[in-house]
Design a protein around this motif. Structure first.
Motif, mmCIF file in Angstrom:
data_model
loop_
_atom_site.group_PDB
_atom_site.id
_atom_site.type_symbol
_atom_site.label_atom_id
_atom_site.label_comp_id
_atom_site.label_asym_id
_atom_site.label_seq_id
_atom_site.Cartn_x
_atom_site.Cartn_y
_atom_site.Cartn_z
ATOM 1 N N ASP A 190 0.146 -4.573 -2.127
ATOM 2 C CA ASP A 190 0.746 -5.142 -3.550
ATOM 3 C C ASP A 190 2.238 -5.555 -3.088
ATOM 4 O O ASP A 190 3.114 -4.732 -2.889
ATOM 5 C CB ASP A 190 0.738 -4.128 -4.494
ATOM 6 C CG ASP A 190 1.176 -4.808 -5.673
ATOM 7 O OD1 ASP A 190 1.121 -5.930 -5.889
ATOM 8 O OD2 ASP A 190 1.704 -4.014 -6.554
ATOM 9 N N PHE A 191 2.326 -6.834 -2.694
ATOM 10 C CA PHE A 191 3.721 -7.136 -2.337
ATOM 11 C C PHE A 191 4.617 -7.057 -3.400
ATOM 12 O O PHE A 191 5.775 -6.575 -3.298
ATOM 13 C CB PHE A 191 3.551 -8.809 -2.193
ATOM 14 C CG PHE A 191 4.991 -9.369 -1.449
ATOM 15 C CD1 PHE A 191 5.496 -9.087 -0.417
ATOM 16 C CD2 PHE A 191 5.689 -10.078 -2.391
ATOM 17 C CE1 PHE A 191 6.693 -9.266 0.133
ATOM 18 C CE2 PHE A 191 7.033 -10.730 -2.245
ATOM 19 C CZ PHE A 191 7.441 -10.252 -0.759
ATOM 20 N N PRO A 192 4.539 -7.405 -4.693
ATOM 21 C CA PRO A 192 5.492 -7.305 -5.757
ATOM 22 C C PRO A 192 6.156 -5.678 -5.777
ATOM 23 O O PRO A 192 7.180 -5.212 -5.850
ATOM 24 C CB PRO A 192 4.902 -7.726 -7.120
ATOM 25 C CG PRO A 192 4.028 -8.668 -6.732
ATOM 26 C CD PRO A 192 3.323 -7.892 -5.478
ATOM 27 N N GLY A 193 5.115 -4.780 -5.846
ATOM 28 C CA GLY A 193 5.328 -3.495 -5.937
ATOM 29 C C GLY A 193 5.498 -2.619 -4.557
ATOM 30 O O GLY A 193 5.918 -1.573 -4.517
ATOM 31 N N GLN A 194 5.289 -3.338 -3.472
ATOM 32 C CA GLN A 194 5.309 -2.852 -2.079
ATOM 33 C C GLN A 194 4.686 -1.539 -1.900
ATOM 34 O O GLN A 194 5.249 -0.642 -1.383
ATOM 35 C CB GLN A 194 6.671 -2.856 -1.821
ATOM 36 C CG GLN A 194 7.568 -4.158 -1.632
ATOM 37 C CD GLN A 194 8.621 -3.994 -1.215
ATOM 38 O OE1 GLN A 194 9.428 -3.040 -0.864
ATOM 39 N NE2 GLN A 194 9.835 -5.468 -0.803
ATOM 40 N N THR A 195 3.344 -1.529 -2.609
ATOM 41 C CA THR A 195 2.481 -0.445 -2.504
ATOM 42 C C THR A 195 1.325 -1.029 -1.918
ATOM 43 O O THR A 195 0.807 -1.966 -1.646
ATOM 44 C CB THR A 195 2.376 0.350 -3.938
ATOM 45 O OG1 THR A 195 1.944 -0.791 -4.639
ATOM 46 C CG2 THR A 195 3.799 0.538 -4.284
ATOM 47 N N THR A 196 0.204 0.180 -1.561
ATOM 48 C CA THR A 196 -0.948 -0.197 -1.092
ATOM 49 C C THR A 196 -1.898 0.570 -1.877
ATOM 50 O O THR A 196 -1.802 1.593 -2.470
ATOM 51 C CB THR A 196 -1.187 0.563 0.409
ATOM 52 O OG1 THR A 196 -1.091 2.031 0.314
ATOM 53 C CG2 THR A 196 -0.335 -0.245 1.450
ATOM 54 N N ASP A 197 -3.136 0.008 -2.236
ATOM 55 C CA ASP A 197 -4.228 0.387 -3.196
ATOM 56 C C ASP A 197 -5.136 1.404 -2.362
ATOM 57 O O ASP A 197 -5.870 2.109 -2.883
ATOM 58 C CB ASP A 197 -5.083 -0.794 -3.617
ATOM 59 C CG ASP A 197 -4.096 -1.654 -4.371
ATOM 60 O OD1 ASP A 197 -3.349 -1.264 -5.266
ATOM 61 O OD2 ASP A 197 -4.526 -2.781 -4.619
ATOM 62 N N SER A 198 -4.962 1.489 -1.085
ATOM 63 C CA SER A 198 -5.773 2.345 -0.036
ATOM 64 C C SER A 198 -4.982 2.790 0.775
ATOM 65 O O SER A 198 -3.647 2.624 1.037
ATOM 66 C CB SER A 198 -7.016 1.613 0.311
ATOM 67 O OG SER A 198 -6.664 0.605 1.143
#
Length: 224
Positions: A190-198
């Protein structure tokens, strides 16, 4: 009155036609023909070359050639009684005829060579067509329009597959995340949050890219 005769010579192994000598006799000493040929040796040599004779001989006396004896005929065929003007005219006629025959022979040979070239090119074209239809998986009886359409279809299919592969590679592109390079698509980045969903998947462990790279290695030409 000058006479024009042909003296045939024995035929040699290298002769493509019987050799002969052009004989002009009964030419008066003061006749322009005699004066010209005696005074100008190159004239006789040049005339002999043009009419295909081995030589041109001019005599003031009468020269009887047995092979040209036509006394049994009402009109001599091989011995011609000609004046100076008629001698030149007869020689010019023979020379023009020889030129025309040589020209026809040359054209005929050129046409024969062209026919041979065309036949050879048609055979090569047929072999090329057979090789192309075999490579495309087509019947050898197909015409060139079918071959062109098949080749165009293969090109469109290849371009579509190439575009699809590039789209997949773009989805699985690398991205920097917390000090490591991960696969965008496999990690659900997730680019805006700079997180990964997995769980993050390192880019060099992306199974999709590894499969694409293996296919590319199999289809790439080997390097010697």
């Amino acid at each position: 009155m000058a006479r024009l005769q042909i003296l045939e010579l024995p035929e040699g192994a290298d002769d493509d036609r019987p050799p002969f000598v052009l004989v002009i006799d009964e030419v008066a000493f003061d006749n322009p023909v005699y004066e010209r040929f005696v005074a100008d040796e190159e004239l006789a040599t040049g005339l002999a070359s043009r009419v295909g004779a081995r030589a041109v001989l001019v005599f003031e006396d009468t020269i009887d050639i047995p092979a040209n004896d036509t006394s049994a005929y009402a009109q001599p065929a091989a011995v011609l009684h000609l004046d100076d003007h008629e001698v030149r005219s007869a020689i010019a006629t023979d020379m023009n005829k020889a030129r025309r025959q040589a020209g026809v022979a040359t054209i005929g040979q050129r046409l024969a060579d062209e026919r041979t070239d065309i036949a050879r090119d048609m055979d090569r074209l047929a072999n090329h067509k057979a090789a192309i239809t075999d490579a495309l998986g087509l019947d050898r009886l197909r015409d060139w329009d079918d071959i062109r359409n098949a080749a165009a279809g293969i090109r469109r299919d290849r371009e579509a597959k190439t575009e699809a592969v590039e789209n997949v590679r773009n989805l699985h592109r690398p991205v920097e995340h917390r000090g490591q390079t991960i696969c965008w698509e496999c990690s659900g980045y997730d680019f805006p949050g700079q997180t990964t969903d997995s769980t993050p998947v390192t880019h060099d462990q992306c199974s999709t890219l590894r499969a694409l790279n293996a296919e590319r290695d199999e289809t790439s030409p080997s390097r010697g």
